[in-house]
Motif scaffolding. Structure first.
Motif, PDB file in Angstrom:
ATOM      1  N   PRO A  12      28.598  31.806 -17.759  1.00 54.91           N
ATOM      2  CA  PRO A  12      27.081  31.486 -17.552  1.00 54.91           C
ATOM      3  C   PRO A  12      27.280  29.824 -17.506  1.00 54.91           C
ATOM      4  CG  PRO A  12      27.851  31.934 -19.935  1.00 54.91           C
ATOM      5  CD  PRO A  12      28.928  32.494 -19.029  1.00 54.91           C
ATOM      6  N   GLN A  13      26.241  29.428 -16.763  1.00 54.22           N
ATOM      7  CA  GLN A  13      26.125  27.811 -16.552  1.00 54.22           C
ATOM      8  C   GLN A  13      25.710  27.151 -17.914  1.00 54.22           C
ATOM      9  OE1 GLN A  13      24.116  26.673 -13.145  1.00 54.22           O
ATOM     10  NE2 GLN A  13      24.616  24.745 -13.252  1.00 54.22           N
ATOM     11  N   ILE A  14      26.602  26.196 -18.418  1.00 56.31           N
ATOM     12  CA  ILE A  14      26.179  25.254 -19.552  1.00 56.31           C
ATOM     13  C   ILE A  14      25.984  23.934 -19.180  1.00 56.31           C
ATOM     14  CG2 ILE A  14      27.148  24.488 -21.769  1.00 56.31           C
ATOM     15  CD1 ILE A  14      28.955  27.093 -21.836  1.00 56.31           C
ATOM     16  N   ILE A  15      24.848  23.480 -19.653  1.00 52.57           N
ATOM     17  CA  ILE A  15      24.386  22.374 -19.165  1.00 52.57           C
ATOM     18  C   ILE A  15      24.193  21.261 -20.510  1.00 52.57           C
ATOM     19  CG2 ILE A  15      22.565  20.603 -17.959  1.00 52.57           C
ATOM     20  CD1 ILE A  15      22.277  23.085 -16.263  1.00 52.57           C
ATOM     21  N   THR A  16      24.923  20.236 -20.583  1.00 53.93           N
ATOM     22  CA  THR A  16      24.902  19.376 -21.779  1.00 53.93           C
ATOM     23  C   THR A  16      24.147  17.972 -21.431  1.00 53.93           C
ATOM     24  OG1 THR A  16      27.143  18.315 -21.668  1.00 53.93           O
ATOM     25  CG2 THR A  16      26.951  20.444 -22.656  1.00 53.93           C
ATOM     26  N   GLY A  17      24.194  17.218 -22.308  1.00 54.83           N
ATOM     27  CA  GLY A  17      23.824  15.744 -22.213  1.00 54.83           C
ATOM     28  C   GLY A  17      24.801  14.925 -21.103  1.00 54.83           C
ATOM     29  N   LYS A  18      25.817  15.489 -21.047  1.00 55.47           N
ATOM     30  CA  LYS A  18      26.941  14.750 -20.213  1.00 55.47           C
ATOM     31  C   LYS A  18      26.799  15.489 -18.809  1.00 55.47           C
ATOM     32  CE  LYS A  18      29.703  13.300 -23.794  1.00 55.47           C
ATOM     33  NZ  LYS A  18      30.872  13.355 -24.728  1.00 55.47           N
ATOM     34  N   ALA A  19      26.060  16.110 -18.334  1.00 51.25           N
ATOM     35  CA  ALA A  19      25.975  17.229 -17.108  1.00 51.25           C
ATOM     36  C   ALA A  19      26.019  16.102 -15.963  1.00 51.25           C
ATOM     37  CB  ALA A  19      24.866  18.029 -16.998  1.00 51.25           C
ATOM     38  N   ARG A  20      26.702  16.424 -14.885  1.00 57.68           N
ATOM     39  CA  ARG A  20      26.719  15.808 -13.728  1.00 57.68           C
ATOM     40  C   ARG A  20      25.531  16.199 -12.983  1.00 57.68           C
ATOM     41  NH1 ARG A  20      32.890  17.104 -12.848  1.00 57.68           N
ATOM     42  NH2 ARG A  20      33.973  15.355 -14.197  1.00 57.68           N
ATOM     43  N   LEU A  21      24.591  15.294 -12.730  1.00 61.28           N
ATOM     44  CA  LEU A  21      23.498  15.765 -11.844  1.00 61.28           C
ATOM     45  C   LEU A  21      23.536  15.404 -10.483  1.00 61.28           C
ATOM     46  CD1 LEU A  21      20.941  14.736 -14.719  1.00 61.28           C
ATOM     47  CD2 LEU A  21      21.932  17.073 -14.179  1.00 61.28           C
ATOM     48  N   ALA A  22      22.944  16.313  -9.506  1.00 61.04           N
ATOM     49  CA  ALA A  22      22.881  15.888  -8.021  1.00 61.04           C
ATOM     50  C   ALA A  22      21.479  16.718  -7.459  1.00 61.04           C
ATOM     51  CB  ALA A  22      23.960  16.000  -7.458  1.00 61.04           C
ATOM     52  N   GLY A  23      21.270  16.491  -6.400  1.00 66.15           N
ATOM     53  CA  GLY A  23      20.223  17.454  -5.785  1.00 66.15           C
ATOM     54  C   GLY A  23      20.230  17.066  -4.286  1.00 66.15           C
ATOM     55  N   GLY A  67      14.645   6.243  -8.873  1.00 66.71           N
ATOM     56  CA  GLY A  67      14.543   6.783  -9.952  1.00 66.71           C
ATOM     57  C   GLY A  67      15.564   7.934 -10.641  1.00 66.71           C
ATOM     58  N   LEU A  68      16.196   8.582  -9.393  1.00 62.01           N
ATOM     59  CA  LEU A  68      17.392   9.449  -9.634  1.00 62.01           C
ATOM     60  C   LEU A  68      18.472   8.537 -10.261  1.00 62.01           C
ATOM     61  CD1 LEU A  68      16.940  11.780  -6.646  1.00 62.01           C
ATOM     62  CD2 LEU A  68      16.326  12.259  -8.870  1.00 62.01           C
ATOM     63  N   GLN A  69      18.704   7.332  -9.466  1.00 58.70           N
ATOM     64  CA  GLN A  69      19.841   6.709 -10.104  1.00 58.70           C
ATOM     65  C   GLN A  69      19.820   6.043 -11.335  1.00 58.70           C
ATOM     66  OE1 GLN A  69      20.191   3.008  -7.671  1.00 58.70           O
ATOM     67  NE2 GLN A  69      22.152   3.067  -7.703  1.00 58.70           N
ATOM     68  N   ALA A  70      18.581   5.834 -11.732  1.00 58.30           N
ATOM     69  CA  ALA A  70      18.438   5.139 -12.938  1.00 58.30           C
ATOM     70  C   ALA A  70      18.395   6.350 -14.024  1.00 58.30           C
ATOM     71  CB  ALA A  70      16.829   4.684 -13.370  1.00 58.30           C
ATOM     72  N   ALA A  71      18.088   7.665 -13.780  1.00 61.77           N
ATOM     73  CA  ALA A  71      18.224   8.807 -14.583  1.00 61.77           C
ATOM     74  C   ALA A  71      19.602   9.355 -14.643  1.00 61.77           C
ATOM     75  CB  ALA A  71      17.263  10.047 -14.104  1.00 61.77           C
ATOM     76  N   GLY A  72      20.505   8.595 -14.080  1.00 56.26           N
ATOM     77  CA  GLY A  72      22.025   8.997 -14.349  1.00 56.26           C
ATOM     78  C   GLY A  72      22.410  10.138 -13.352  1.00 56.26           C
ATOM     79  N   PHE A  73      21.761  10.403 -12.062  1.00 56.69           N
ATOM     80  CA  PHE A  73      22.261  11.332 -11.117  1.00 56.69           C
ATOM     81  C   PHE A  73      23.470  10.744 -10.663  1.00 56.69           C
ATOM     82  CE2 PHE A  73      18.552  13.726 -11.796  1.00 56.69           C
ATOM     83  CZ  PHE A  73      18.581  14.712 -10.854  1.00 56.69           C
ATOM     84  N   ARG A  74      24.601  11.480 -10.262  1.00 58.69           N
ATOM     85  CA  ARG A  74      25.751  11.048  -9.461  1.00 58.69           C
ATOM     86  C   ARG A  74      25.459  10.806  -7.752  1.00 58.69           C
ATOM     87  NH1 ARG A  74      30.676  12.111 -11.790  1.00 58.69           N
ATOM     88  NH2 ARG A  74      30.202  12.111 -13.835  1.00 58.69           N
ATOM     89  N   GLY A  75      24.233  11.469  -7.317  1.00 55.43           N
ATOM     90  CA  GLY A  75      24.015  11.246  -6.003  1.00 55.43           C
ATOM     91  C   GLY A  75      22.994  12.362  -5.572  1.00 55.43           C
TER      92      GLY A  75
END
Length: 167
Positions: A12-23, A67-75
């Protein structure tokens, strides 16, 4: 006998506050298969992360990226109609992106800069070669289309010595 899908074996996918985010940024973006593919591999390898579709109107592109950059997205990956705007927004461009004048990947670097990459052309050539169709050192190719991905493909073929005509 029914075949069990590979996804049944993925944890199962586990997403925490340290998740690597992209889209993937696009308008529209609902057609993209990228979220399903990337999230499958994140889940399969137990990576704490998420890859989301990001529908962004053209006039909101820069604000959305910032906004994505400011929100901590990796790219983010970039699809129609944003590839040229992504090129203009990037602080640094790889040589393929410079030649194509288009970007399909934005990387948010730790120093706050945005790096723009164009991987469409290299991916196209690699796909041909993986299917046993080596790109010749010379010859001709007719390319249908002139968008950002097409320009990246044209540059990759030209780098191999192919004369490209675009229609």
């Amino acid at each position: 006998m029914t075949k069990t899908p590979d996804s049944a074996f993925a944890p199962p996918q586990i997403i925490t506050g340290k998740a690597r985010l992209a889209g993937v940024l696009g308008w529209p973006v609902s057609h993209s298969r990228s979220p399903a593919l990337h999230n499958y591999w994140l889940r399969r390898y137990g990576i704490d992360g998420a890859y989301v579709p990001l529908p962004v109107r053209p006039e909101q592109f820069e604000a959305a990226v910032r906004g994505l950059q400011a929100a901590g997205f990796r790219g983010a990956n970039v699809t129609i109609p944003h590839k040229e705007a992504a090129c203009a927004l990037a602080d640094r461009l790889d040589p393929s992106a410079q030649r194509a004048g288009a970007v399909n990947t934005l990387v948010f670097e730790e120093d706050g800069r945005i790096r723009g990459l164009s991987t469409d052309g290299g991916g196209f050539v690699a796909s041909l070669e993986a299917d046993g169709l080596p790109v010749p050192a010379s010859g001709r190719a007719l390319l249908l289309g002139a968008g950002g991905a097409a320009r990246s493909v044209a540059a990759a073929l030209q780098d191999r010595g192919v004369q490209v005509s675009v229609t």
